[in-house]
Scaffold this motif. Structure first.
Motif, PDB file in Angstrom:
ATOM      1  N   PHE A 138     -46.429 -58.779  10.463  1.00 45.79           N
ATOM      2  CA  PHE A 138     -46.520 -57.622  11.354  1.00 45.79           C
ATOM      3  C   PHE A 138     -47.940 -57.058  11.364  1.00 45.79           C
ATOM      4  O   PHE A 138     -48.438 -56.594  12.398  1.00 45.79           O
ATOM      5  N   GLN A 139     -48.607 -57.117  10.219  1.00 43.68           N
ATOM      6  CA  GLN A 139     -49.958 -56.575  10.113  1.00 43.68           C
ATOM      7  C   GLN A 139     -51.004 -57.469  10.774  1.00 43.68           C
ATOM      8  O   GLN A 139     -52.104 -57.014  11.093  1.00 43.68           O
ATOM      9  N   GLN A 140     -50.687 -58.757  10.971  1.00 44.13           N
ATOM     10  CA  GLN A 140     -51.654 -59.680  11.560  1.00 44.13           C
ATOM     11  C   GLN A 140     -51.849 -59.373  13.048  1.00 44.13           C
ATOM     12  O   GLN A 140     -50.896 -59.059  13.767  1.00 44.13           O
ATOM     13  N   GLU A 141     -53.080 -59.484  13.474  1.00 40.20           N
ATOM     14  CA  GLU A 141     -53.417 -59.155  14.869  1.00 40.20           C
ATOM     15  C   GLU A 141     -52.929 -60.235  15.827  1.00 40.20           C
ATOM     16  O   GLU A 141     -53.091 -61.436  15.576  1.00 40.20           O
ATOM     17  N   VAL A 142     -52.317 -59.807  16.913  1.00 41.53           N
ATOM     18  CA  VAL A 142     -51.903 -60.695  17.995  1.00 41.53           C
ATOM     19  C   VAL A 142     -52.721 -60.335  19.229  1.00 41.53           C
ATOM     20  O   VAL A 142     -52.684 -59.193  19.698  1.00 41.53           O
ATOM     21  N   VAL A 143     -53.472 -61.304  19.728  1.00 40.10           N
ATOM     22  CA  VAL A 143     -54.323 -61.081  20.898  1.00 40.10           C
ATOM     23  C   VAL A 143     -53.597 -61.603  22.142  1.00 40.10           C
ATOM     24  O   VAL A 143     -53.245 -62.782  22.213  1.00 40.10           O
ATOM     25  N   ILE A 144     -53.371 -60.728  23.102  1.00 40.69           N
ATOM     26  CA  ILE A 144     -52.730 -61.116  24.368  1.00 40.69           C
ATOM     27  C   ILE A 144     -53.836 -61.590  25.314  1.00 40.69           C
ATOM     28  O   ILE A 144     -54.705 -60.816  25.712  1.00 40.69           O
ATOM     29  N   THR A 145     -53.809 -62.871  25.655  1.00 43.45           N
ATOM     30  CA  THR A 145     -54.880 -63.445  26.476  1.00 43.45           C
ATOM     31  C   THR A 145     -54.539 -63.484  27.965  1.00 43.45           C
ATOM     32  O   THR A 145     -55.437 -63.509  28.807  1.00 43.45           O
ATOM     33  N   LYS A 146     -53.256 -63.501  28.308  1.00 45.35           N
ATOM     34  CA  LYS A 146     -52.883 -63.564  29.722  1.00 45.35           C
ATOM     35  C   LYS A 146     -51.484 -62.993  29.913  1.00 45.35           C
ATOM     36  O   LYS A 146     -50.604 -63.199  29.082  1.00 45.35           O
ATOM     37  N   VAL A 147     -51.322 -62.275  31.021  1.00 43.63           N
ATOM     38  CA  VAL A 147     -50.019 -61.732  31.402  1.00 43.63           C
ATOM     39  C   VAL A 147     -49.734 -62.154  32.834  1.00 43.63           C
ATOM     40  O   VAL A 147     -50.540 -61.902  33.731  1.00 43.63           O
ATOM     41  N   ILE A 148     -48.610 -62.833  33.053  1.00 41.75           N
ATOM     42  CA  ILE A 148     -48.256 -63.327  34.378  1.00 41.75           C
ATOM     43  C   ILE A 148     -46.866 -62.823  34.739  1.00 41.75           C
ATOM     44  O   ILE A 148     -45.929 -62.937  33.940  1.00 41.75           O
ATOM     45  N   SER A 149     -46.717 -62.279  35.929  1.00 42.85           N
ATOM     46  CA  SER A 149     -45.418 -61.813  36.411  1.00 42.85           C
ATOM     47  C   SER A 149     -44.854 -62.853  37.374  1.00 42.85           C
ATOM     48  O   SER A 149     -45.465 -63.164  38.396  1.00 42.85           O
ATOM     49  N   HIS A 150     -43.697 -63.405  37.027  1.00 43.72           N
ATOM     50  CA  HIS A 150     -43.039 -64.419  37.852  1.00 43.72           C
ATOM     51  C   HIS A 150     -41.905 -63.799  38.651  1.00 43.72           C
ATOM     52  O   HIS A 150     -41.434 -62.699  38.326  1.00 43.72           O
ATOM     53  N   PRO A 151     -41.428 -64.493  39.706  1.00 42.19           N
ATOM     54  CA  PRO A 151     -40.264 -63.997  40.452  1.00 42.19           C
ATOM     55  C   PRO A 151     -39.040 -63.902  39.549  1.00 42.19           C
ATOM     56  O   PRO A 151     -38.996 -64.459  38.458  1.00 42.19           O
ATOM     57  N   SER A 152     -38.040 -63.197  40.021  1.00 38.48           N
ATOM     58  CA  SER A 152     -36.780 -63.002  39.308  1.00 38.48           C
ATOM     59  C   SER A 152     -36.946 -62.213  38.020  1.00 38.48           C
ATOM     60  O   SER A 152     -36.172 -62.364  37.074  1.00 38.48           O
ATOM     61  N   GLY A 153     -37.968 -61.371  37.965  1.00 36.60           N
ATOM     62  CA  GLY A 153     -38.142 -60.489  36.817  1.00 36.60           C
ATOM     63  C   GLY A 153     -38.469 -61.202  35.531  1.00 36.60           C
ATOM     64  O   GLY A 153     -37.961 -60.841  34.464  1.00 36.60           O
ATOM     65  N   VAL A 154     -39.317 -62.230  35.596  1.00 35.44           N
ATOM     66  CA  VAL A 154     -39.718 -62.988  34.405  1.00 35.44           C
ATOM     67  C   VAL A 154     -41.175 -62.692  34.099  1.00 35.44           C
ATOM     68  O   VAL A 154     -42.045 -62.803  34.966  1.00 35.44           O
ATOM     69  N   LEU A 155     -41.441 -62.304  32.851  1.00 36.61           N
ATOM     70  CA  LEU A 155     -42.793 -61.991  32.390  1.00 36.61           C
ATOM     71  C   LEU A 155     -43.267 -63.096  31.456  1.00 36.61           C
ATOM     72  O   LEU A 155     -42.573 -63.464  30.507  1.00 36.61           O
ATOM     73  N   GLU A 156     -44.451 -63.636  31.731  1.00 37.99           N
ATOM     74  CA  GLU A 156     -45.046 -64.669  30.882  1.00 37.99           C
ATOM     75  C   GLU A 156     -46.217 -64.072  30.111  1.00 37.99           C
ATOM     76  O   GLU A 156     -47.111 -63.469  30.699  1.00 37.99           O
ATOM     77  N   LEU A 157     -46.192 -64.230  28.791  1.00 37.36           N
ATOM     78  CA  LEU A 157     -47.254 -63.719  27.931  1.00 37.36           C
ATOM     79  C   LEU A 157     -47.915 -64.874  27.194  1.00 37.36           C
ATOM     80  O   LEU A 157     -47.238 -65.702  26.583  1.00 37.36           O
ATOM     81  N   HIS A 158     -49.250 -64.930  27.280  1.00 39.03           N
ATOM     82  CA  HIS A 158     -50.040 -65.876  26.491  1.00 39.03           C
ATOM     83  C   HIS A 158     -50.677 -65.100  25.343  1.00 39.03           C
ATOM     84  O   HIS A 158     -51.297 -64.053  25.569  1.00 39.03           O
ATOM     85  N   MET A 159     -50.529 -65.627  24.115  1.00 36.35           N
ATOM     86  CA  MET A 159     -51.034 -64.914  22.943  1.00 36.35           C
ATOM     87  C   MET A 159     -51.746 -65.864  21.994  1.00 36.35           C
ATOM     88  O   MET A 159     -51.541 -67.082  22.030  1.00 36.35           O
ATOM     89  N   LYS A 160     -52.567 -65.275  21.127  1.00 36.35           N
ATOM     90  CA  LYS A 160     -53.240 -66.014  20.062  1.00 36.35           C
ATOM     91  C   LYS A 160     -53.097 -65.243  18.759  1.00 36.35           C
ATOM     92  O   LYS A 160     -53.088 -64.010  18.752  1.00 36.35           O
ATOM     93  N   LYS A 161     -52.977 -66.030  17.666  1.00 35.01           N
ATOM     94  CA  LYS A 161     -52.842 -65.412  16.348  1.00 35.01           C
ATOM     95  C   LYS A 161     -53.423 -66.373  15.318  1.00 35.01           C
ATOM     96  O   LYS A 161     -53.165 -67.583  15.372  1.00 35.01           O
ATOM     97  N   ARG A 162     -54.194 -65.849  14.400  1.00 36.84           N
ATOM     98  CA  ARG A 162     -54.869 -66.693  13.413  1.00 36.84           C
ATOM     99  C   ARG A 162     -53.846 -67.441  12.553  1.00 36.84           C
ATOM    100  O   ARG A 162     -52.889 -66.873  12.049  1.00 36.84           O
ATOM    101  N   GLY A 163     -54.071 -68.757  12.417  1.00 36.24           N
ATOM    102  CA  GLY A 163     -53.218 -69.581  11.571  1.00 36.24           C
ATOM    103  C   GLY A 163     -51.860 -69.906  12.150  1.00 36.24           C
ATOM    104  O   GLY A 163     -50.987 -70.406  11.440  1.00 36.24           O
ATOM    105  N   PHE A 164     -51.654 -69.648  13.437  1.00 36.13           N
ATOM    106  CA  PHE A 164     -50.354 -69.882  14.052  1.00 36.13           C
ATOM    107  C   PHE A 164     -50.200 -71.368  14.398  1.00 36.13           C
ATOM    108  O   PHE A 164     -51.001 -71.935  15.133  1.00 36.13           O
ATOM    109  N   LYS A 165     -49.146 -72.002  13.831  1.00 45.71           N
ATOM    110  CA  LYS A 165     -48.855 -73.404  14.111  1.00 45.71           C
ATOM    111  C   LYS A 165     -47.398 -73.528  14.507  1.00 45.71           C
ATOM    112  O   LYS A 165     -46.522 -72.920  13.892  1.00 45.71           O
ATOM    113  N   MET A 166     -47.134 -74.336  15.511  1.00 42.64           N
ATOM    114  CA  MET A 166     -45.787 -74.423  16.059  1.00 42.64           C
ATOM    115  C   MET A 166     -45.403 -75.859  16.342  1.00 42.64           C
ATOM    116  O   MET A 166     -46.231 -76.774  16.305  1.00 42.64           O
ATOM    117  N   ALA A 167     -44.116 -76.058  16.601  1.00 42.90           N
ATOM    118  CA  ALA A 167     -43.570 -77.333  17.050  1.00 42.90           C
ATOM    119  C   ALA A 167     -42.709 -77.060  18.275  1.00 42.90           C
ATOM    120  O   ALA A 167     -42.218 -75.940  18.463  1.00 42.90           O
TER     121      ALA A 167
END
Length: 568
Positions: free
Chosen positions: A289-318
């Motif tokens: 929770f204390q780690q900083e999350v940087v929001i790099t892009k916000v996109i509003s799609h049809p049908s009430g869908v919000l797309e968020l692009h974020m970056k966070k140090r050391g974040f790894k995913m599959a």
């Protein structure tokens, strides 16, 4: 045709039977021990069999309270999922049913708590009645113990005129028992599907009463109301002989007055490990929770869908993993799960969020998505991210053939998967066990296809360039359209690309015939293990689960469908 050995959407039969078996063993073994144990012989004279009922249910209650926190320790489950040596095959899929097991254990707690409370109500009445003038013989003698110096009491109710309810609430066991019961009722009632749909916040806040529940449970037994004869007393006071000579206890040397004491409380020993484990879970969450999350892009799609692009140090995913998100500006306690829609190869991680409740609606409003006027980056609310955590979809690449089925916004888990496939196809030297993907998307609103169609078009182009045009078969079903759309579709039906999505494969209209679809897939892959992955409503989930069972061959060498449902 016959089904798989695993209850694919539910829990494994072996797991459920093992859990039931341990519960029954603990209950029966403890019940028999208290029915026969010599040190509790005099206690049974007053209480009868309800002593054994109370103690046996208490042990099962401790066992289930030990288990209840483990399924919601997400970091532990993700760690186990990542350790393929420790968790393979059917048992790996059971990790995705962690919430179902959590609910199963909760039912076990409720049942045993009910038995425990009812048994102690009978015990209290028997304690009270044994002090009445109607009680006589050994029963009366035992109840009167403790009235003279150097005697220990067996009956906690000291006089018959005593108001037992008032007296009980003056004890540690009585107060904590009441608190435990109220906390359990609050937790169970607020966890119903109706409450969660109407007010998720009520469910979320009320569920945290579990902290009070565990604290009360740990100190519940310190009152030691239920007593048995001490071992030193047993060595001097032979119960078999002395129970028939209770009138001589004060005078006969071979029958001294028996001494009693309560058992050491043990509930804390059962729950200490899981509580520490869960505390570590919350510490990790607080650190993230204390780690900083940087929001790099916000996109509003049809049908009430919000797309968020974020970056966070050391974040790894599959592919297929999910995160927990918190927005302190909306709620300082609530965390909500969202599937990641970005691929591991991208330098950011993203989520797609649709307004489906108070919290998500407030989030879309905070980001200005509803009015289509997005906020400036400097004015965006702060987000906290915990995870990523493993989910069922991470196993897509473990099957030679995978069937991915999405309904509505349930397509978001598959966005990361398809992106990852795109990148893997771009890397010619990347070996994959996965050789065929069937992708189904059922959606009501044609506008909802827009944000996903670009990804499919890019993937379609890449597959064509790599000569893998048959690797991905996608089937998009539109279930809702108006008259103008129908006319437009009919006029452009003969074009090379679909009028709705712009893709080469045409959009289907209406709902899929799952019998035909599964029959064709089984025919195409007669001796394969096929993973079926779904994200969407329960009604369709049950249909797909039934199809997996029906079209799985009884022959081990035949086709087998393994059902996996995305759940948080």
């Amino acid at each position: 045709m016959m089904g798989c050995w695993i209850l694919n959407e539910g829990l494994s039969v072996v797991l459920v039977l093992s859990w039931l078996g341990v519960n029954f063993y603990l209950f029966i073994d403890t019940f028999c021990w208290y029915e026969k144990e010599e040190s509790f012989h005099y206690t049974r004279v007053i209480l009868g069999s309800t002593l054994a009922w109370a103690r046996a249910s208490a042990l099962c209650l401790n066992f289930n309270c030990m288990l209840i926190l483990i399924p919601i320790s997400r970091n532990l489950i993700s760690f186990i999922r990542g350790t393929s040596i420790c968790c393979r095959g059917p048992w790996r899929r059971q990790l995705d049913k962690n919430l179902k097991f959590h609910k199963l254990v909760a039912y076990g707690i409720a049942v045993n708590a009910t038995i425990h409370v009812v048994a102690h109500f009978f015990n209290l009445e028997r304690y009270h009645w044994s002090q009445s003038e109607e009680a006589e013989g050994l029963l009366a003698a035992l109840s009167k113990l403790g009235n003279t110096p150097n005697e220990s009491y067996l009956n906690p109710v000291r006089t018959f005129p005593t108001n037992t309810t008032t007296e009980l609430l003056r004890t540690i066991a009585g107060v904590t028992g009441l608190v435990i019961s109220l906390a359990l009722v609050l937790i169970m009632t607020s966890s119903t599907e109706f409450i969660r749909q109407v007010s998720y916040e009520l469910f979320w806040y009320t569920h945290h009463v579990f902290i009070i529940f565990f604290l009360s449970l740990a100190i519940h037994g310190t009152g030691r109301i239920i007593r048995g004869q001490t071992q030193d007393s047993l060595a001097l006071h032979n119960v078999t002989f002395c129970r028939d000579h209770y009138t001589e206890w004060q005078t006969a040397a071979q029958c001294p007055v028996p001494l009693f004491s309560g058992k050491e409380p043990s509930a804390w020993k059962w729950v200490l490990g899981p509580v520490v484990l869960y505390a570590c879970e919350r510490i990790i969450r607080f650190w993230r929770f204390q780690q900083e999350v940087v929001i790099t892009k916000v996109i509003s799609h049809p049908s009430g869908v919000l797309e968020l692009h974020m970056k966070k140090r050391g974040f790894k995913m599959a592919p297929g993993q999910y995160i927990l998100m918190q927005c302190p500006a909306i709620s300082s306690l609530e965390w909500h799960p969202f599937t990641l829609t970005s691929a591991p190869q991208e330098d950011f991680f993203s989520v797609h969020i649709r307004a489906a409740g108070d919290w998500t609606a407030a989030l879309l409003e905070a980001f200005g998505a509803e009015g289509q006027t997005l906020q400036e980056p400097w004015s965006l609310p702060r987000l906290a991210v915990d995870g990523p955590f493993g989910a069922a979809l991470t196993d897509v690449f473990h099957y030679p053939v995978s069937v991915c089925i999405a309904a509505g916004i349930g397509v978001t888990p598959f966005a990361a998967l398809l992106k990852s496939i795109w990148y893997k196809c771009s890397e010619a030297q990347t070996p994959m066990k996965l050789s065929k993907v069937y992708f189904y998307w059922i959606c009501r609103d044609a506008r909802a296809f827009e944000w996903f169609a670009d990804l499919l078009l890019s993937l379609e182009t890449r597959m064509s360039e790599q000569g893998k045009i048959h690797f991905l078969s996608y089937h998009i079903f539109l279930t809702g359209w108006d008259e103008n759309q129908a006319i437009h579709i009919a006029l452009h039906w003969d074009e090379n690309t679909d009028v709705i999505t712009g893709l080469k494969q045409k959009t289907f209209y209406g709902r899929p015939n799952w019998n035909n679809e599964f029959k064709q897939i089984a025919y195409n892959h007669p001796s394969s293990s096929i993973g079926v992955f779904f994200c969407g409503p329960k009604a369709l989930s049950k249909t797909l689960q039934r199809m997996c069972r029906f079209y799985s061959s009884a022959d081990p060498r035949g086709v087998h469908f393994y059902y996996n449902k995305e759940s948080f």
